[in-house]
Enzyme design. Structure first.
Site, short mmCIF file in Angstrom:
data_model
loop_
_atom_site.label_atom_id
_atom_site.label_comp_id
_atom_site.label_asym_id
_atom_site.label_seq_id
_atom_site.Cartn_x
_atom_site.Cartn_y
_atom_site.Cartn_z
N HIS A 114 0.84 -1.20 0.00
CA HIS A 114 0.00 0.00 0.00
C HIS A 114 0.87 1.25 0.00
CE1 HIS A 114 -4.18 -1.43 0.54
NE2 HIS A 114 -3.53 -2.54 0.81
N GLN A 168 -7.72 8.28 -2.67
CA GLN A 168 -7.08 9.41 -2.01
C GLN A 168 -7.67 10.74 -2.47
OE1 GLN A 168 -2.87 9.45 -1.30
NE2 GLN A 168 -2.74 7.22 -1.17
N VAL A 201 -10.35 5.15 3.16
CA VAL A 201 -10.62 6.59 3.18
C VAL A 201 -12.01 6.97 2.68
CG1 VAL A 201 -8.17 7.18 3.01
CG2 VAL A 201 -9.55 7.03 0.93
#
Length: 165
Positions: free
Chosen positions: A63, A84, A119
């Site tokens: 990652h 992201q 996220v």
């Protein structure tokens, strides 16, 4: 019936840069059609959890850092880039970027793998708060948290690719 090559091509990147998980899931007959996000996730997670500690560590290390050097260089996988960007990590101020780099470096030094968090649905402030909290964990707790986050990321990716189960 989906072939092994098709399955690995399509799902080999669900666990970041770790096609061995899709290969093993297919080879052990864990893939059941029709393919659904829950069914494929279950098959892949079973393999991930059965992998050796070193293999799971390798998945964690595959990652990228959040808002790190790969992001700046434009070298993230498409999934990581979208994830992201969705959290606003591609729009950090210089001070925020410096804080992410500082935390990334401290985290990797402490744990030997990057900070991993699903996220989706989070903003940069949520991610920074989690980062600052989790860096205080011991290695065993953080390894468990990071692997759980990897599984969550895999499910979110599969949900964007397949119907629900």
């Amino acid at each position: 019936m989906v072939s092994r090559d098709e399955f690995v091509s399509r799902f080999g990147g669900v666990f970041e840069h770790s096609p061995f998980i899709a290969e093993r899931a297919f080879d052990k007959g864990a893939v059941i059609e029709p393919l659904t996000s829950g069914g494929v996730h279950g098959a892949l997670v079973e393999v991930f959890r059965a992998a050796s500690a070193d293999e799971r560590l390798g998945v964690l290390r595959a990652h990228p850092d959040l808002a790190g050097r790969l992001a700046i260089a434009g070298e993230l996988t498409e999934d990581s880039r979208k994830e992201q960007a969705g959290a606003g990590l591609d729009r950090l101020s210089p001070a925020e970027h410096a804080r992410f780099n500082e935390l990334n470096d401290a985290y990797v030094t402490k744990f030997s793998f990057p900070f991993i968090i699903a996220v989706k649905g989070l903003g940069k402030d949520d991610i920074l708060a989690a980062f600052e909290t989790r860096i205080g964990n011991d290695r065993a707790a953080e390894f468990a948290t990071a692997t759980a986050q990897v599984e969550k990321i895999a499910l979110l990716r599969l949900q964007s690719m397949l119907p629900e189960s």
